[in-house]
Design a protein around this motif. Structure first.
Motif, short mmCIF file in Angstrom:
data_model
loop_
_atom_site.label_atom_id
_atom_site.label_comp_id
_atom_site.label_asym_id
_atom_site.label_seq_id
_atom_site.Cartn_x
_atom_site.Cartn_y
_atom_site.Cartn_z
N GLN A 1 0.83 -1.21 0.00
CA GLN A 1 0.00 0.00 0.00
C GLN A 1 0.86 1.26 0.00
OE1 GLN A 1 -3.61 0.20 -0.10
NE2 GLN A 1 -2.82 2.18 -0.77
N GLU B 1 2.10 1.90 -3.41
CA GLU B 1 1.03 2.47 -4.23
C GLU B 1 0.80 3.93 -3.89
OE1 GLU B 1 -2.10 2.74 -6.96
OE2 GLU B 1 -0.51 1.27 -6.73
N ASP B 2 0.83 4.26 -2.61
CA ASP B 2 0.62 5.66 -2.20
C ASP B 2 1.71 6.57 -2.75
OD1 ASP B 2 -1.58 4.79 -0.87
OD2 ASP B 2 -0.71 4.94 1.14
N ALA C 1 1.30 8.07 -6.17
CA ALA C 1 0.38 9.20 -6.35
C ALA C 1 1.12 10.50 -6.59
CB ALA C 1 -0.52 9.34 -5.12
N ARG D 1 4.89 15.63 1.44
CA ARG D 1 3.99 14.98 0.50
C ARG D 1 4.56 15.14 -0.90
NH1 ARG D 1 -0.22 14.44 3.80
NH2 ARG D 1 -1.87 14.01 2.37
N TYR E 1 -1.77 2.40 6.75
CA TYR E 1 -2.20 2.85 5.44
C TYR E 1 -3.01 1.82 4.68
CZ TYR E 1 0.82 6.83 6.20
OH TYR E 1 1.38 7.97 6.72
N GLU F 1 -5.43 11.77 3.58
CA GLU F 1 -4.99 10.78 2.61
C GLU F 1 -6.17 10.09 1.93
OE1 GLU F 1 -1.98 10.32 1.77
OE2 GLU F 1 -0.85 11.26 3.37
N TRP F 2 -7.38 10.33 2.42
CA TRP F 2 -8.50 9.51 1.98
C TRP F 2 -9.55 10.33 1.27
CZ3 TRP F 2 -9.08 4.27 2.60
CH2 TRP F 2 -8.05 3.64 3.29
N TRP G 1 -10.06 7.57 -4.10
CA TRP G 1 -8.63 7.90 -4.02
C TRP G 1 -7.79 6.66 -3.92
CZ3 TRP G 1 -5.41 11.21 -5.47
CH2 TRP G 1 -4.19 11.45 -4.83
N ARG G 2 -8.32 5.58 -3.37
CA ARG G 2 -7.53 4.35 -3.24
C ARG G 2 -8.11 3.27 -4.12
NH1 ARG G 2 -3.77 4.60 0.64
NH2 ARG G 2 -3.95 6.28 2.11
#
Length: 871
Positions: A256, A259-260, A263, A289, A579, A865-866, A870-871
């Motif tokens: 995860q 993957e994040d 972004a 970020r 996460y 983050e959400w 978004w995921r």
């Protein structure tokens, strides 16, 4: 909304039968702004103040705005027409007239102008078009709503009108560009690349214990990336599968995190030459970020050769939002500043490898540490006599220290303390006792963050009755920590070269009596060769915030059967930040502390295993009342007199007309917004109200900026507020998420709840986001304030949560609510909302007993983050 029934039957209105508006959620019920004239009959009625970009029209506070309503009779017969404003919020804020409202400068027009809440009965002839005007002069920021009824013959037609009243601050925070959902490209792992030039400071050095690579097995990766749950975790945690269980959860988390990080990938960007480096501008880098540190690397490809082998570039320096990179020398030779590249960021695996290693090491740990319920027999600790070093200890704190001093090892001893009860002070007292009176002790104390570890150092040094020698205490820092981040008076307790923090040689490490570290940085001690049993005592402060693998770094690497392990924390506050939703649901989001409370001796509060601190030294008694009754069985005792501070503040700002109740609620209806491709929400109407309150507080002269903290659940709201306060030269007011405030306190805390529509409540509930349906976030948010707690939000939204509903009516009952109309009071069944993602069936990961407060969900990650999709 079309025809709503016979004109004599008001109960068919969307407003109900009370003739008043409390709240209409335009974002949830689109029918209130979507009309089909073909369904309404012969008279076609236009819609005043149409929406702009899906949101209500924005108007300025203090200015009169008006819009026309046209009514056209398309039939061949005359019809009777009666027009009236059914209801408005705020009350009496909209008016009707048959004349266009005159301008402010038109004195003659204003003298002759007539407006009212209803227009007299008239006959509308066939083909005739009548124009009437609806006007409003908002006096406060927020959402203004009106319902206008048109009685046409025997039918009633309704129009619902929304206006968003703004001031200069809210306008300055308007979205810079419309929100557009970001689409992530599916990318495979980079296997081949042209290696870059590593920074000299991260060249491999000789460690006694080197970290294995812990590459993710291909078959496990494929399962997880195909949304399948590996068998290793489906049967739950047992003594036999401890390592495989947690390592599988960590793999889920690592995938995860990979993957994040994608972004943040960038396309068609350029780099500039600066000396021997190429620099890349990375928006958001200053806010971590993405989070990049010295020694990390990225991959780049020229856009004209996107199928070519990528080039690896190492981060040599970071300045604000710019990174300094070095690639292979040939790449620097052919680079030109006009070249465009695609950039792929990579996840730094160092910390996750440390977690894998700690879980492996736990296999050799005495079973009593991992599964206390399976250990036969009961232990008995003989409390050691105590002469307190700190004169401010209460009876429970003294008893905890006596038990720690008499403890000879085995399953951890736990200091369970709700907010503000002095857990850290108790840990510090125990360490000072050991340092002063037990010369053979060696102490390792860990905290989840650098700031929390620095606080431990500060408290140890602040006791004037015990002088800790400089060469007896060591503050261990990761090399990635900025040198200027450490206070000058603490630098002498650190080890560094060329302003880069390091671990001293093994011989020096063994000399220290007290070592202070974060959980993660404690792995540096293992790398240098510190053996199990070197530390006689291991203290884990704020243990509820660390995942079990994090807690295992100091425990599994350094503890033997006779090592005294002490955990301090509160399982009713925020847990570890995880996460991966699946990893969190299957147990990675449960701290070691929380899992211990599922084991029999801890769950039952046996005195040889746990002491509960109940005296709160932070909050005004009225601030403490609600969390005490909701989370701590009413046991908390307010032990600090904050009444005088509250009275001084309330009398100077006069928020509630002389009422000195320390919990205030400002009800305001704004709107939820996003901008660009950022999925995080913000509410600029609430932000403006927050700033207004801060200005009033500062104008009282009784507060410094550092006395005020602002909590918001979404990152965009945090950033908008930070920017506004900086522009107003009030940058020392701390603004952050609940996670950033855990363990902290301020005289005044302002909470902006952000949400102003019920539309997204279900998504938030499923993912444990925001404040709603997340009791732990609620608990932390409302227990940071010492003298004054101020809530700013939409009461109609937050009242749908049982906890926030009680806080709202707590304020109403004490006459400390002001703002928009209140919702109807709701009654809740006394249970908790399940926050487990859909299609996930987590199994018990405890000690074979029923869970300790198992029904209370934990946060997944910092809210920003959400978002949906978004995921």
């Amino acid at each position: 909304m079309g025809s709503v029934g016979e004109k004599e039957d008001d109960e068919y209105s969307v407003i109900g039968d009370k003739g008043e508006i409390s709240f209409i959620d335009y974002a949830d019920d689109r029918s209130v702004c979507s009309y089909n004239p073909l369904e309404e009959g012969a008279v076609v009625i236009s819609v005043p103040f149409p929406f702009v970009g899906g949101n209500p029209k924005s108007v300025s506070v203090g200015e009169t705005v008006a819009d026309e309503i046209t009514l056209t009779n398309t039939s061949s017969e005359a019809v009777d027409l009666w027009t009236k404003i059914f209801a408005s919020t705020p009350e009496n804020s909209f008016y009707l007239s048959v004349m266009k409202p005159p301008s402010e400068n038109d004195e003659d027009g204003r003298r002759n102008f007539v407006q009212s809440f209803e227009l007299e009965d008239r006959m509308l002839q066939p083909g005739e078009t009548l124009t009437i005007w609806l006007s409003c002069k908002p006096l406060e920021i927020g959402l203004y709503t009106s319902v206008v009824h048109f009685d046409v013959g025997s039918d009633r037609i309704e129009r619902v009108i929304f206006l968003l009243a703004e001031d200069n601050i809210s306008r300055s925070l308007a979205p810079g560009k419309p929100y557009s959902r970001s689409i992530r490209k599916k990318q495979s792992t980079v296997d081949k690349f042209v290696a870059g030039s590593r920074p000299s400071k991260v060249v491999n050095r000789c460690f006694k214990n080197r970290l294995p690579r812990y590459e993710i097995p291909k078959n496990i990766r494929e399962l997880i990336e195909n949304n399948q749950i590996p068998d290793a975790i489906t049967s739950g945690l047992t003594r036999r599968n401890y390592a495989s269980y947690f390592k599988t959860l960590l793999i889920m988390e690592e995938i995860q995190l990979e993957e994040d990080m994608r972004a943040y990938n960038m396309e068609c960007v350029n780099m500039r030459k600066k000396g021997s480096f190429l620099t890349l501008l990375v928006p958001g880098l200053a806010e971590r970020r993405p989070s990049l540190v010295h020694g990390d690397f990225i991959f780049v490809k020229p856009i004209e050769a996107d199928d070519a082998t990528p080039y690896q570039g190492f981060v040599h320096r970071i300045e604000a939002d710019e990174i300094y990179l070095k690639f292979t020398p040939n790449f620097h030779l052919v680079h030109m500043d006009g070249n465009l590249y695609n950039v792929e960021f990579t996840y730094n695996r160092l910390n996750i490898r440390r977690l894998y290693q700690a879980i492996d090491a736990a296999e050799c740990l005495d079973i009593e540490f991992l599964f206390p319920s399976d250990f036969p027999g009961n232990r008995l600790i003989e409390a050691a006599p105590l002469t307190p070093i700190s004169c401010s200890l209460n009876e429970e704190q003294k008893y905890s220290v006596e038990m720690i001093l008499g403890f000879n090892g085995g399953a951890p001893y736990v200091i369970h303390g709700p907010p503000g009860t002095g857990k850290t002070m108790t840990v510090v007292e125990a360490m000072l006792q050991l340092y002063k009176y037990h010369n053979n002790t060696r102490i390792l104390v860990c905290a989840p963050s650098n700031s929390a570890a620095d606080l431990l150092l500060e408290k140890l040094l602040s006791q004037t009755t015990v002088t800790v020698r400089e060469n007896h205490i060591f503050r261990l820092n990761a090399s990635a920590r900025a040198f200027e981040d450490v206070k000058p008076e603490h630098i002498c307790f650190c080890f560094f070269e060329d302003h880069v923090f390091k671990c001293p040689p093994l011989a020096a490490l063994k000399h220290y009596r007290i070592v202070i570290s974060t959980y993660m940085s404690a792995s540096l001690l293992y790398a240098e060769g510190i053996d199990r049993g070197h530390f006689s005592h291991v203290f884990l402060d704020e243990a509820g915030q660390a995942s079990e693998p994090e807690s295992m770094i100091p425990i599994s690497n350094f503890c033997q059967r006779n090592t005294v392990v002490v955990l301090a924390g509160d399982p009713m506050q925020l847990g570890p930040v995880i996460y991966s939703r699946d990893a969190e649901a299957y147990g990675l989001g449960k701290s070691y502390l929380e899992r211990l409370f599922e084991c029999e001796p801890y769950r039952h509060g046996e005195e040889n295993y746990v002491t509960k601190l109940v005296r709160n030294y932070r909050c005004h008694p009225d601030i403490l009342h609600l969390p005490s009754s909701l989370f701590y069985e009413g046991e908390l005792i307010a032990s600090k007199d904050s009444v005088e501070d509250t009275n001084i503040l309330m009398s100077s700002v006069n928020f509630t007309q002389g009422k000195n109740f320390p919990v205030l609620f400002f009800g305001i209806q704004g709107c939820d917004e996003r901008e660009g491709n950022n999925p995080s929400w913000f509410n600029r109407i609430e932000a403006s109200k927050v700033v207004e309150v801060v200005k009033k507080l500062m104008a009282s002269g009784n507060l410094n900026e550092t006395d005020i903290g602002i909590i918001a659940p979404y990152r965009q709201q945090v950033l908008k507020l930070k920017k506004t306060l900086e522009d107003l030269d009030m940058s020392d007011v701390k603004v952050g998420s609940v996670e950033q405030f855990q363990g902290q306190e301020r005289k005044v805390i302002i909470v902006s709840t952000v949400r102003s529509t019920v539309r997204h409540n279900e998504f938030d509930r499923v993912h444990c986001l925001g404040f709603l349906s997340n009791p732990r976030r609620f608990n932390v948010a409302i227990t940071r304030a010492k003298a004054l707690l101020i809530i700013i939000g939409n009461p109609h939204i937050i009242s749908k949560d049982m906890y926030w509903n009680q806080l709202l009516w707590y304020c109403v009952d004490h006459e400390s609510y002001q703002g928009c109309a209140l919702p109807e009071k709701q009654e809740f069944v006394d249970d908790f909302v399940n926050c487990v993602p859909e299609n996930v069936q987590p199994t018990d990961v405890g000690c074979g007993e029923e869970s300790f407060q198992n029904e209370i969900p934990k946060p997944v990650v910092d809210e920003s983050e959400w978002s949906d999709g978004w995921r």
